[in-house]
Design an enzyme around this catalytic site. Structure first.
Site, PDB file in Angstrom:
ATOM      1  CE  LYS A 214     -47.398  42.867  -1.774  1.00 35.61           C
ATOM      2  NZ  LYS A 214     -46.100  43.022  -2.471  1.00 35.61           N
ATOM      3  CG  HIS A 244     -42.635  41.138   4.181  1.00 31.25           C
ATOM      4  ND1 HIS A 244     -43.079  41.529   2.947  1.00 31.25           N
ATOM      5  CD2 HIS A 244     -41.515  41.857   4.410  1.00 31.25           C
ATOM      6  CE1 HIS A 244     -42.252  42.440   2.459  1.00 31.25           C
ATOM      7  NE2 HIS A 244     -41.299  42.660   3.328  1.00 31.25           N
ATOM      8  CE  LYS A 248     -40.431  45.081   6.582  1.00 32.76           C
ATOM      9  NZ  LYS A 248     -39.122  44.632   6.138  1.00 32.76           N
ATOM     10  CD  GLU A 282     -38.556  48.559  -2.284  1.00 38.79           C
ATOM     11  OE1 GLU A 282     -38.069  47.475  -1.970  1.00 38.79           O
ATOM     12  OE2 GLU A 282     -39.461  48.693  -3.125  1.00 38.79           O
ATOM     13  CG  ASP A 301     -44.740  45.582  -5.228  1.00 37.77           C
ATOM     14  OD1 ASP A 301     -44.963  44.385  -4.958  1.00 37.77           O
ATOM     15  OD2 ASP A 301     -43.620  46.109  -5.110  1.00 37.77           O
ATOM     16  CG  HIS A 306     -45.673  46.115   2.132  1.00 36.51           C
ATOM     17  ND1 HIS A 306     -46.176  44.908   2.557  1.00 36.51           N
ATOM     18  CD2 HIS A 306     -44.820  45.821   1.120  1.00 36.51           C
ATOM     19  CE1 HIS A 306     -45.642  43.925   1.844  1.00 36.51           C
ATOM     20  NE2 HIS A 306     -44.830  44.457   0.952  1.00 36.51           N
ATOM     21  CE  LYS A 407     -39.905  47.620  -6.682  1.00 31.69           C
ATOM     22  NZ  LYS A 407     -39.526  47.112  -5.355  1.00 31.69           N
TER      23      LYS A 407
END
Ligand code: BG6
Length: 557
Positions: A214, A244, A248, A282, A301, A306, A407
């Site tokens: 990505k 990704h 997981k 995060e 992002d 995700h 974030k």
């Protein structure tokens, strides 16, 4: 193909984008494996790839990594390959060719990779284990837009002295910025290193596959353009678009939890579920990636990729088989049922964007986003998003899905929480425990992977006293070992040719179509505000106000 009403929800993919070229299994017509039922069913049989008692050893192959001097290779790819190699599932005929513009010798390349592996791999690095791996590493220096790079690479791949025989199997990994995707694919095709293989089941001279990182596109239009460009050079079956999060183990465990147990499905619907909250918090900031992040922001992002993937695994219908087509068909159906906020008013009411200012995270003082290196002093890039989505289908109609990510929040935690409705009649009303919180099933993706169920219990003592308690299942304690990194699983799947945990092109399109109406409103001159939030807080107050207007509150995981 029937018309879709796109006036009510422009976020939906209009019928023409099903292309007429999309068949039953959602891939391009004309590809042999896309032919109606036989080929679909070929993948529909119980899949030995997912039978852990079966051997998961791929055929020999060369893995060619573009962008091998970059951060992703150092942090994820090389350590995962080393762990796979050291853990034995990789065949003798396996070799890695790194491509980058850096003026490195092969020795320098190997040394850099050893440092990266020592720092980031699960397995220890010692001479006995490193040497056999290092012998598989080769380096090609070259610019991605220079045809000579691809000639050198092709020669190297065809050279008899390639460390080990790879049977002509090639896995190209594009670990570069998106600007290079097209030049690399075109360069490979022009040099004859990458073939479009219509008959993927029996390629004549080994298989050719491409793993692509990505961001897959910058918006719906650019994602479609990239899909179209790649479709000229490759069949869909050769393309492995990586997200990704799907690698997981805890995300895959959501599927096991839902579809390998009879207990939960009966209540997994609008009759019993009040709302679903998906959080990906995060504690890190932009971490020197401003060059990329400034053009992305949290919506592109994290949400487009995700978070929507997490939404699909929690909301999809049970597939009949655990394989590439059956699973992804169901995921696409969910994404196409998502009702995103559309237009200025809905976006302002149901989406909140924020940007962190200086503060403290984990007791450390941290700078604000605008003070980070490489960030424009007047940047309006969002580092936080909270939004509310609906899913207009039989199972979920009327149940809000609240998604948030940011974030520099207080801690790193990713969680899916399913909050249930209250009991229809509480017979204990005259007793203590009046305001009984509802049941919650929380699926903790990371860290401290666990599944927890919150329910009411009678507390100790002679009088009736209801208490809220939690029943916990902890993966670490139950299985006694940490699972592999997501990249290990995904790299092995790509070598095995199993696309189940990669995003199919119709899925990518549907995900972009979900966020596009928000991007449209945000890019308009009179766009809704960007709320500042202090680093170390749980995000802007406006996000709390958004959910409180619905009579609910965010969980504090
Ligand atoms: C990446 C994003 O895809 O995922 C990053 O580009 C983010 O910005 C990362 O930090 C989060 O991944 P994980 O596995 O640490 O949750």
């Amino acid at each position: 193909m029937t018309e879709v009403d796109t006036t009510r929800q422009p976020g939906r993919i209009p019928a023409e984008h099903d292309g007429g070229a999309i068949t039953l299994d959602g891939v391009g017509a004309g590809e042999p494996w896309a032919q109606p039922f036989d080929a679909w069913f070929h993948e529909g049989a119980p899949n030995p790839l997912h039978d852990h008692s079966a051997e998961r050893q791929p055929a020999p192959c060369a893995m060619i990594i573009f962008g091998v001097s970059g951060d992703l290779t150092a942090r994820k790819l090389m350590p995962s390959l080393y762990d796979l190699f050291t853990g034995q599932p990789l065949p003798d005929g396996f070799t890695i060719v790194g491509v980058s513009h850096r003026d490195w010798t092969e020795e320098m390349f190997r040394e850099r990779m050893r440092e990266a592996v020592a720092e980031n791999a699960r397995m220890p690095v010692n001479p006995e284990s490193w040497e056999p791996f290092a012998r598989r590493l080769q380096y090609v220096r070259g610019e991605f837009d220079d045809p000579a790079t691809y000639r050198t690479l092709t020669e190297r791949l065809g050279a008899p002295d390639l460390a080990v025989p790879t049977q002509g199997n090639r896995l190209f990994y594009l670990a570069t910025g998106p600007a290079y995707f097209s030049p690399i694919l075109q360069g490979l095709a022009a040099a004859g290193a990458l073939e479009r293989q219509a008959n993927y089941l029996e390629p004549t001279q080994g298989w050719h596959r491409v793993v692509i990182e990505k961001p897959f596109g910058h918006d719906l239009a650019s994602a479609r353009a990239l899909i179209a460009e790649m479709a000229i050079l490759l069949t869909e079956r050769q393309i492995y678009r990586i997200d990704h999060y799907l690698g997981k183990e805890t995300v895959q465990n959501v599927l096991a939890f839902r579809f390998a147990n009879i207990l939960f499905d009966p209540v997994w619907n609008r009759q019993y579920v009040d709302n679903v909250q998906i959080t990906a918090a995060e504690s890190i900031g932009v971490e020197g990636r401003a060059g990329y992040y400034e053009h992305a922001g949290a919506l592109r992002d994290m949400v487009e990729s995700h978070l929507l993937q997490l939404l699909t695994v929690v909301a999809m219908e049970p597939p009949a088989f655990f394989n590439g087509n059956a699973v992804r068909d169901e995921k696409v159906k969910v994404l196409r049922s998502v009702a995103p906020p559309v237009g200025e008013q809905q976006v302002a009411a149901h989406v909140v964007r924020g940007q962190y200012t200086a503060g403290f995270v984990g007791g450390q003082a941290v700078p604000g986003y605008l003070e980070e290196r490489g960030v424009a002093p007047d940047s309006t890039t969002e580092t936080y998003v909270a939004l509310r989505l609906g899913i207009d289908n039989w199972r979920w109609s009327g149940v809000p899905f609240y998604l948030r990510t940011g974030k520099r929040l207080p801690r790193r935690v990713t969680e899916i929480a399913v909050e249930f409705k209250r009991v229809p009649h509480l017979m204990f009303q005259t007793m203590v425990g009046l305001d009984l919180p509802p049941n919650v099933i929380s699926l903790r993706i990371q860290p401290d992977e666990r599944i927890a169920i919150r329910f009411a219990a009678q507390g100790p003592g002679a009088r009736t006293q209801l208490r809220t308690v939690r029943m916990d299942f902890l993966y670490g304690a139950a299985f006694g070992e940490a699972g592999p990194d997501a990249y290990e699983r995904l790299l092995l799947d790509a070598m095995l040719g199993d696309p189940t945990l990669f995003t199919r092109r119709d899925e990518v399109e549907a995900a972009w179509a979900t966020v596009q109406p928000i991007l449209d409103v945000w890019s308009a001159p009179e766009s809704p505000p960007l709320f500042p939030y202090e680093a170390g807080s749980w995000g802007p107050g406006a996000a709390d106000a958004m959910i409180e207007r619905d009579g609910r509150a965010w969980r504090r995981p």
